[in-house]
Design an enzyme around this catalytic site. Structure first.
Site, PDB file in Angstrom:
ATOM      1  N   CYS A 160       0.846  -1.191   0.000  1.00  0.00           N
ATOM      2  CA  CYS A 160       0.000   0.000   0.000  1.00  0.00           C
ATOM      3  C   CYS A 160       0.880   1.238   0.000  1.00  0.00           C
ATOM      4  O   CYS A 160       1.888   1.285   0.716  1.00  0.00           O
ATOM      5  CB  CYS A 160      -0.907  -0.011   1.228  1.00  0.00           C
ATOM      6  SG  CYS A 160      -1.999   1.408   1.356  1.00  0.00           S
ATOM      7  N   HIS A 174      -9.382  -3.600  -2.266  1.00  0.00           N
ATOM      8  CA  HIS A 174      -8.363  -2.884  -1.483  1.00  0.00           C
ATOM      9  C   HIS A 174      -8.715  -1.394  -1.410  1.00  0.00           C
ATOM     10  O   HIS A 174      -8.656  -0.783  -0.330  1.00  0.00           O
ATOM     11  CB  HIS A 174      -6.991  -3.092  -2.143  1.00  0.00           C
ATOM     12  CG  HIS A 174      -5.854  -2.393  -1.473  1.00  0.00           C
ATOM     13  ND1 HIS A 174      -4.802  -3.077  -0.889  1.00  0.00           N
ATOM     14  CD2 HIS A 174      -5.575  -1.072  -1.298  1.00  0.00           C
ATOM     15  CE1 HIS A 174      -3.936  -2.194  -0.385  1.00  0.00           C
ATOM     16  NE2 HIS A 174      -4.387  -0.967  -0.633  1.00  0.00           N
ATOM     17  N   GLU A 175      -9.099  -0.818  -2.555  1.00  0.00           N
ATOM     18  CA  GLU A 175      -9.403   0.619  -2.582  1.00  0.00           C
ATOM     19  C   GLU A 175     -10.717   0.936  -1.871  1.00  0.00           C
ATOM     20  O   GLU A 175     -10.826   1.963  -1.188  1.00  0.00           O
ATOM     21  CB  GLU A 175      -9.421   1.132  -4.028  1.00  0.00           C
ATOM     22  CG  GLU A 175      -8.110   0.968  -4.785  1.00  0.00           C
ATOM     23  CD  GLU A 175      -6.897   1.465  -4.022  1.00  0.00           C
ATOM     24  OE1 GLU A 175      -6.997   2.472  -3.306  1.00  0.00           O
ATOM     25  OE2 GLU A 175      -5.831   0.822  -4.127  1.00  0.00           O
ATOM     26  N   HIS A 181     -10.207   1.313   1.715  1.00  0.00           N
ATOM     27  CA  HIS A 181      -9.686   2.626   2.121  1.00  0.00           C
ATOM     28  C   HIS A 181     -10.801   3.613   2.429  1.00  0.00           C
ATOM     29  O   HIS A 181     -10.689   4.399   3.377  1.00  0.00           O
ATOM     30  CB  HIS A 181      -8.784   3.214   1.033  1.00  0.00           C
ATOM     31  CG  HIS A 181      -7.361   2.780   1.113  1.00  0.00           C
ATOM     32  ND1 HIS A 181      -6.581   2.937   2.239  1.00  0.00           N
ATOM     33  CD2 HIS A 181      -6.549   2.188   0.189  1.00  0.00           C
ATOM     34  CE1 HIS A 181      -5.366   2.469   2.005  1.00  0.00           C
ATOM     35  NE2 HIS A 181      -5.324   2.006   0.769  1.00  0.00           N
TER      36      HIS A 181
END
EC number: 3.5.1.88
Length: 204
Positions: free
Chosen positions: A131, A174-175, A178
């Site tokens: 990351c 993954h995004e 966030h």
């Protein structure tokens, strides 16, 4: 001046100095949805995020700006707590080293993305995940869904629903993590980092 005001200036190129690191509370906050129709500021921010990813994957620009290569970026990583993500996944060369017919398997800025359904089967990258907001290696399988259906809006305020699998599904999850205040290592089994449950897909 807000972080977004600085980032969207015409002459500004997002670089590693703009990316906040673990420990910053913005990375642990649930980001706010953007409003539609999109403001010019939110459209420009999305374009700047995509520009960063393209620069990071370009050897010349990447070295010039001192960038770590990335395939995804979420607005909270640049200290803007909004539900905006950019994804840029390049296609590999063929076995003979020829460039792919399509440069990218996914190239999109997603506004208010959400996972609306997912597979029962889990998946993880064999080499783990990294990351841009984490300056250390955290080893282990990051357990995610093997397949996801994602709804989002594009910069033209149009709604889309897409089905993703494999690496693209991993990147988008993954995004989206966030914008929900989740970091990749939260999904690693702390006691047994490389535990692979039955049926889990390990992506090389």
């Amino acid at each position: 001046m807000s972080a977004q005001d600085k980032l969207i200036k015409a002459q500004h190129l997002i670089d590693m100095n703009d990316i906040i690191r673990e420990g910053n509370p913005t990375l642990r906050a649930v980001a706010k949805e953007v409003e539609f129709p999109l403001s010019d500021d939110d459209i420009i921010l999305g374009e700047k995020m995509m520009q960063f990813l393209k620069h990071s994957q370009d050897p010349v620009m990447g070295e010039k700006l001192g960038l770590r290569a990335g395939v995804g970026l979420a607005a909270p990583q640049i200290d803007v707590s909004k539900r905006i993500i950019a994804v840029l996944v390049p296609n590999p060369e063929d076995s003979e080293g020829n460039p792919p017919k399509e440069a990218y398997s996914m190239e999109e800025v997603l506004y208010n993305p959400k996972i609306v359904s997912h597979s029962v089967q889990d998946a993880a990258l064999a080499d783990g995940e990294g990351c841009l907001s984490v300056d250390r290696v955290v080893e282990g399988y990051v357990v995610r869904h093997a397949r996801v259906t994602v709804e989002y809006y594009d910069k033209h305020n149009e709604k889309h629903r897409i089905k993703l699998k494999g690496y693209n599904a991993i990147v988008v999850q993954h995004e989206i993590d966030h914008i929900n205040g989740v970091l990749f290592y939260d999904r690693i089994n702390a006691k047994n980092p490389f535990e692979a449950k039955e049926g889990m897909l390990i992506l090389e």
